[in-house]
Motif scaffolding. Structure first.
Motif, PDB file in Angstrom:
ATOM      1  N   ASP A 152       0.830  -1.209   0.000  1.00 23.46           N
ATOM      2  CA  ASP A 152       0.000   0.000   0.000  1.00 23.46           C
ATOM      3  C   ASP A 152       0.864   1.260   0.000  1.00 23.46           C
ATOM      4  O   ASP A 152       0.531   2.258  -0.649  1.00 23.46           O
ATOM      5  N   ASP A 153       1.976   1.219   0.724  1.00 24.94           N
ATOM      6  CA  ASP A 153       2.915   2.351   0.714  1.00 24.94           C
ATOM      7  C   ASP A 153       3.487   2.558  -0.684  1.00 24.94           C
ATOM      8  O   ASP A 153       3.673   3.698  -1.132  1.00 24.94           O
ATOM      9  N   LEU A 154       3.763   1.450  -1.360  1.00 19.74           N
ATOM     10  CA  LEU A 154       4.313   1.520  -2.709  1.00 19.74           C
ATOM     11  C   LEU A 154       3.314   2.194  -3.649  1.00 19.74           C
ATOM     12  O   LEU A 154       3.676   3.040  -4.470  1.00 19.74           O
ATOM     13  N   LYS A 155       2.051   1.833  -3.501  1.00 16.25           N
ATOM     14  CA  LYS A 155       0.995   2.449  -4.316  1.00 16.25           C
ATOM     15  C   LYS A 155       0.865   3.940  -3.994  1.00 16.25           C
ATOM     16  O   LYS A 155       0.702   4.769  -4.895  1.00 16.25           O
ATOM     17  N   VAL A 171       7.026   1.882  -9.802  1.00 10.00           N
ATOM     18  CA  VAL A 171       7.947   1.843  -8.664  1.00 10.00           C
ATOM     19  C   VAL A 171       8.371   0.399  -8.458  1.00 10.00           C
ATOM     20  O   VAL A 171       7.533  -0.487  -8.292  1.00 10.00           O
ATOM     21  N   LYS A 172       9.682   0.178  -8.455  1.00 12.61           N
ATOM     22  CA  LYS A 172      10.226  -1.170  -8.339  1.00 12.61           C
ATOM     23  C   LYS A 172      10.412  -1.510  -6.858  1.00 12.61           C
ATOM     24  O   LYS A 172      11.279  -0.955  -6.193  1.00 12.61           O
ATOM     25  N   GLY A 173       9.613  -2.430  -6.375  1.00 11.10           N
ATOM     26  CA  GLY A 173       9.667  -2.792  -4.966  1.00 11.10           C
ATOM     27  C   GLY A 173      10.825  -3.688  -4.609  1.00 11.10           C
ATOM     28  O   GLY A 173      11.305  -3.680  -3.475  1.00 11.10           O
ATOM     29  N   VAL A 185       4.903  -1.692  -8.871  1.00 17.06           N
ATOM     30  CA  VAL A 185       3.579  -1.080  -8.971  1.00 17.06           C
ATOM     31  C   VAL A 185       3.577  -0.068 -10.119  1.00 17.06           C
ATOM     32  O   VAL A 185       4.427   0.824 -10.176  1.00 17.06           O
ATOM     33  N   PHE A 186       2.615  -0.227 -11.012  1.00 20.76           N
ATOM     34  CA  PHE A 186       2.410   0.679 -12.145  1.00 20.76           C
ATOM     35  C   PHE A 186       1.211   1.565 -11.849  1.00 20.76           C
ATOM     36  O   PHE A 186       0.181   1.098 -11.353  1.00 20.76           O
ATOM     37  N   TYR A 187       1.334   2.854 -12.163  1.00 21.23           N
ATOM     38  CA  TYR A 187       0.221   3.784 -11.943  1.00 21.23           C
ATOM     39  C   TYR A 187       0.231   4.834 -13.032  1.00 21.23           C
ATOM     40  O   TYR A 187       1.272   5.432 -13.344  1.00 21.23           O
ATOM     41  N   GLU A 193      -1.556  -1.220 -11.220  1.00 21.27           N
ATOM     42  CA  GLU A 193      -1.308  -2.598 -11.631  1.00 21.27           C
ATOM     43  C   GLU A 193      -0.098  -3.090 -10.854  1.00 21.27           C
ATOM     44  O   GLU A 193       0.906  -2.389 -10.747  1.00 21.27           O
ATOM     45  N   VAL A 194      -0.205  -4.283 -10.282  1.00 23.63           N
ATOM     46  CA  VAL A 194       0.912  -4.891  -9.563  1.00 23.63           C
ATOM     47  C   VAL A 194       1.525  -5.974 -10.439  1.00 23.63           C
ATOM     48  O   VAL A 194       0.818  -6.878 -10.902  1.00 23.63           O
ATOM     49  N   LEU A 195       2.804  -5.877 -10.676  1.00 19.79           N
ATOM     50  CA  LEU A 195       3.517  -6.870 -11.467  1.00 19.79           C
ATOM     51  C   LEU A 195       4.420  -7.670 -10.538  1.00 19.79           C
ATOM     52  O   LEU A 195       5.154  -7.098  -9.725  1.00 19.79           O
TER      53      LEU A 195
END
Length: 255
Positions: A152-155, A171-173, A185-187, A193-195
């Motif tokens: 959720d923080d990543l989003k 953002v590359k986790g 996470v793509f936004y 979208e979570v990859l």
């Protein structure tokens, strides 16, 4: 067959795993003609892994040398100081009609921190002029000035970066969110979208550079942004899976 020209504005990795080497290899594999403007040299010294910025005038001359080339895309990597970043931004502003991918390098896998405070503010100036930005988790924390501990923080970080002017964000986790999966996470301002791919911890130097240049390659070839990100994610996974300790991809080398 159309020959597409694509530019990497990126640094030299003395170990040849990341930076301009990863960019040019990725371009070649995707059937593109790669060019490069070198932003810095690197070396391991008594001080550790060091970055030596390209002289301002030399870097300016590089970009001026390329002004007549018909580029179909640009990927931006390590911009080591304010002067180089400013010149790169001026170049990007003159090429807003083509896909531009910004990998906002503020930290390296070798644990060298690039000048952060001034460069962070300069990188934010690129956001309105690029197609997508690809920070890793640590860089996203530095850019948003927020801690990232969960998905959720990543989003939320991706959303903040979009609000700061980025049209599209991935953002590359990495492994910090999941020890078994590499989560990104793509936004795009409308949807997340979570990859996720299985985490590969070996031979991954240059993965971020390759990811960004693979996205740029796919955009040049006509893919929509999210499809370009998905293809790049798979490309990096396969490249690491089939690589040796020097980052040489055995699968592609044998083809």
């Amino acid at each position: 067959m159309t020959a597409y020209n694509i530019l990497a504005i990126s640094g030299n990795d003395i170990f040849s795993g990341g930076g301009l080497y990863a960019d040019l290899n990725t371009y070649t594999i995707n059937g593109l003609r790669g060019f490069v403007a070198v932003t810095c040299l690197t070396a391991v010294t008594n001080q550790g892994f060091e970055v030596f910025a390209t002289n301002d005038q030399v870097f300016k001359n590089q970009l001026n040398s390329l002004k007549t080339v018909d580029f179909s895309g640009i990927k931006l990597g390590l911009l080591p100081n304010l002067a180089v970043a400013t010149l790169a931004l001026d170049f990007v502003k003159k090429n807003q009609d083509i896909p531009v991918v910004l990998d906002p390098v503020l930290v390296c896998k070798e644990n060298h921190d690039i000048e952060v405070s001034v460069l962070r503010d300069e990188l934010l100036k690129f956001f309105p002029y690029v197609t997508i930005i690809t920070p890793n988790l640590t860089e996203a924390e530095l850019l948003t000035e927020k801690s990232i501990k969960t998905l959720d923080d990543l989003k939320e970080a991706a959303k903040i970066l979009h609000n700061l002017g980025a049209k599209t964000v991935v953002v590359k986790g990495g492994e910090r969110l999941d020890s078994d999966q590499a989560l990104d996470v793509f936004y795009d301002g409308e949807k997340f979208e979570v990859l996720s791919y299985p985490l590969l911890k070996e031979n991954n130097v240059g993965a971020g550079c390759t990811f960004a240049s693979a996205i740029a390659s796919q955009l040049v070839l006509g893919a929509p942004v999210f499809q370009a990100v998905k293809a790049a994610k798979n490309f990096v996974y396969q490249a690491i899976l089939h690589s040796d300790q020097y980052g040489v991809n055995q699968h592609y080398a044998e083809d």
